[in-house]
Design a protein around this motif. Structure first.
Motif, PDB file in Angstrom:
ATOM      1  N   LYS A  24      19.910   3.836  -4.020  1.00 55.90           N
ATOM      2  CA  LYS A  24      21.179   3.052  -3.771  1.00 55.90           C
ATOM      3  C   LYS A  24      22.130   3.609  -2.998  1.00 55.90           C
ATOM      4  O   LYS A  24      22.130   4.764  -2.880  1.00 55.90           O
ATOM      5  CB  LYS A  24      21.824   2.911  -5.528  1.00 55.90           C
ATOM      6  N   VAL A  25      22.602   2.543  -2.214  1.00 51.21           N
ATOM      7  CA  VAL A  25      23.347   3.133  -0.991  1.00 51.21           C
ATOM      8  C   VAL A  25      24.931   2.290  -0.997  1.00 51.21           C
ATOM      9  O   VAL A  25      25.157   1.194  -1.361  1.00 51.21           O
ATOM     10  CB  VAL A  25      22.614   2.615   0.379  1.00 51.21           C
ATOM     11  N   VAL A  26      26.039   3.122  -0.655  1.00 51.58           N
ATOM     12  CA  VAL A  26      27.369   2.822  -0.344  1.00 51.58           C
ATOM     13  C   VAL A  26      27.886   3.050   1.074  1.00 51.58           C
ATOM     14  O   VAL A  26      27.593   4.297   1.320  1.00 51.58           O
ATOM     15  CB  VAL A  26      27.943   3.201  -1.747  1.00 51.58           C
ATOM     16  N   GLY A  27      28.341   2.328   1.558  1.00 49.40           N
ATOM     17  CA  GLY A  27      28.898   2.752   2.950  1.00 49.40           C
ATOM     18  C   GLY A  27      30.448   2.718   2.744  1.00 49.40           C
ATOM     19  O   GLY A  27      31.161   2.855   1.692  1.00 49.40           O
ATOM     20  N   PHE A  28      31.018   2.603   4.025  1.00 48.73           N
ATOM     21  CA  PHE A  28      32.588   2.648   4.128  1.00 48.73           C
ATOM     22  C   PHE A  28      32.827   1.859   5.386  1.00 48.73           C
ATOM     23  O   PHE A  28      32.297   1.948   6.403  1.00 48.73           O
ATOM     24  CB  PHE A  28      33.274   4.148   4.159  1.00 48.73           C
ATOM     25  N   ASP A  29      33.920   1.134   5.134  1.00 50.34           N
ATOM     26  CA  ASP A  29      34.813   0.516   6.350  1.00 50.34           C
ATOM     27  C   ASP A  29      34.922  -0.999   6.296  1.00 50.34           C
ATOM     28  O   ASP A  29      35.654  -1.784   6.697  1.00 50.34           O
ATOM     29  CB  ASP A  29      34.093   0.771   7.816  1.00 50.34           C
ATOM     30  N   ASP A  30      33.697  -1.465   5.541  1.00 48.26           N
ATOM     31  CA  ASP A  30      33.909  -2.888   5.247  1.00 48.26           C
ATOM     32  C   ASP A  30      33.916  -3.703   6.631  1.00 48.26           C
ATOM     33  O   ASP A  30      34.674  -4.731   6.860  1.00 48.26           O
ATOM     34  CB  ASP A  30      34.911  -3.520   4.500  1.00 48.26           C
ATOM     35  N   THR A  31      33.030  -3.189   7.428  1.00 54.49           N
ATOM     36  CA  THR A  31      32.850  -3.884   8.903  1.00 54.49           C
ATOM     37  C   THR A  31      31.615  -4.997   8.809  1.00 54.49           C
ATOM     38  O   THR A  31      31.087  -5.260   7.780  1.00 54.49           O
ATOM     39  CB  THR A  31      32.481  -2.989   9.930  1.00 54.49           C
ATOM     40  N   VAL A  32      31.498  -5.701   9.771  1.00 53.63           N
ATOM     41  CA  VAL A  32      30.533  -6.876   9.852  1.00 53.63           C
ATOM     42  C   VAL A  32      29.140  -6.487   9.606  1.00 53.63           C
ATOM     43  O   VAL A  32      28.479  -7.428   8.981  1.00 53.63           O
ATOM     44  CB  VAL A  32      30.668  -7.692  11.102  1.00 53.63           C
ATOM     45  N   ILE A  33      28.768  -5.209   9.974  1.00 49.96           N
ATOM     46  CA  ILE A  33      27.525  -4.640   9.598  1.00 49.96           C
ATOM     47  C   ILE A  33      26.878  -4.902   8.301  1.00 49.96           C
ATOM     48  O   ILE A  33      25.949  -5.171   7.911  1.00 49.96           O
ATOM     49  CB  ILE A  33      27.278  -3.278  10.029  1.00 49.96           C
TER      50      ILE A  33
END
Length: 284
Positions: free
Chosen positions: A265-274
């Motif tokens: 499972k993967v979580v990112g950061f920034d909530d950008t369009v990507i």
């Protein structure tokens, strides 16, 4: 189109004097400045904003200095700042420092010579205390404050905690955090602090891997990610310090035959369009 000579003739001064007024160099009497600005205004000479701004001693321009103009996070920052500035009748003077201290100083000097109304500083090298005596407001955005200058930061520590908590709630037992740059202290490093605290409190294995400056500068993290995954094959949950890194994590996992979210499972950061255009989309 009017020339310096035309302005000089209209104002009754030399072309050299007009140039000194425009570039704010050397001593020029207030009376002479007014005559030159009036001539510039009458003849629609560019940059005529200087003339209109004479009475208030600054233009309707805000300097914005970012370290990476092409980074998805800063693209979003630039777009939102431009929209907010435009609503108030201001324009942005956009500068891309590329993490080079000498370029940042040059851009700050350029902002001063262009009589900006204020500076938003996202790059980190120049100390801002020197601008207080010039009455130029400076706002630090996602960079460490060096004095009592206003600083705006997201709650990086809380973000790291939320990411770890979510992964653990999804059943992950071995967590990996891709984030930070070796030898470089940034506000975003607090994400790792929050992440590690939750891991300790929950009795979960948590590891933080730092990238090198080359990866950070080029925004290519593939080798760094692959090395981390190979060294930690037990990983079942990943917190990436940006959506840009998270997207590259998805690419490497796919190449390695790992499924998201079934295997990892993967979580990112920034909530950008990507975050919304990958397959699968990124929790962020």
């Amino acid at each position: 189109m009017a020339t310096l000579k035309d302005i000089a003739q209209r104002a009754g001064v030399t072309a050299t004097t007009v140039s000194r007024v425009i570039n704010n160099r050397g001593y020029i009497s207030e009376g002479t400045r007014k005559k030159v600005y009036a001539a510039m205004e009458e003849m629609h000479y560019q940059p005529n904003e200087l003339a209109r701004a004479f009475s208030k001693q600054y233009t309707n321009t805000i300097g914005l200095i970012v370290p990476h103009i092409s980074h998805p996070f800063f693209i979003k920052v630039i777009s939102n700042l431009e929209s907010s500035a435009a609503e108030k009748g201001f324009k942005l003077l956009l500068c891309n420092s590329k993490e080079q201290p000498e370029k940042e100083q040059d851009y700050l000097d350029m902002c001063i010579s262009n009589r900006v109304a204020g500076i938003v500083l996202c790059s980190k090298y120049v100390q801002t205390r020197e601008f207080r005596k010039m009455n130029i407001p400076v706002v630090n955005l996602e960079r460490g404050g060096d004095d009592d200058t206003i600083s705006v930061q997201c709650d990086n520590y809380q973000g790291g905690k939320l990411a770890a908590e979510h992964l653990i709630e999804c059943g992950c037992k071995n967590l990996l955090h891709f984030g930070g740059v070796a030898g470089k202290d940034m506000p975003a490093d607090r994400r790792a602090d929050g992440f590690l605290r939750v891991c300790r409190e929950r009795g979960i294995e948590g590891e933080v891997l730092l990238s090198d400056r080359l990866s950070y500068g080029s925004m290519h993290y593939e080798s760094y990610i692959e090395k981390g995954l190979l060294e930690h094959p037990e990983t079942d949950g990943i917190f990436a310090s940006s959506d840009l890194i998270a997207a590259q994590v998805l690419q490497r996992l796919y190449a390695m035959g790992k499924r998201v979210p079934e295997d990892i499972k993967v979580v990112g950061f920034d909530d950008t369009v990507i975050a919304g255009i990958t397959t699968p989309s990124i929790t962020t």
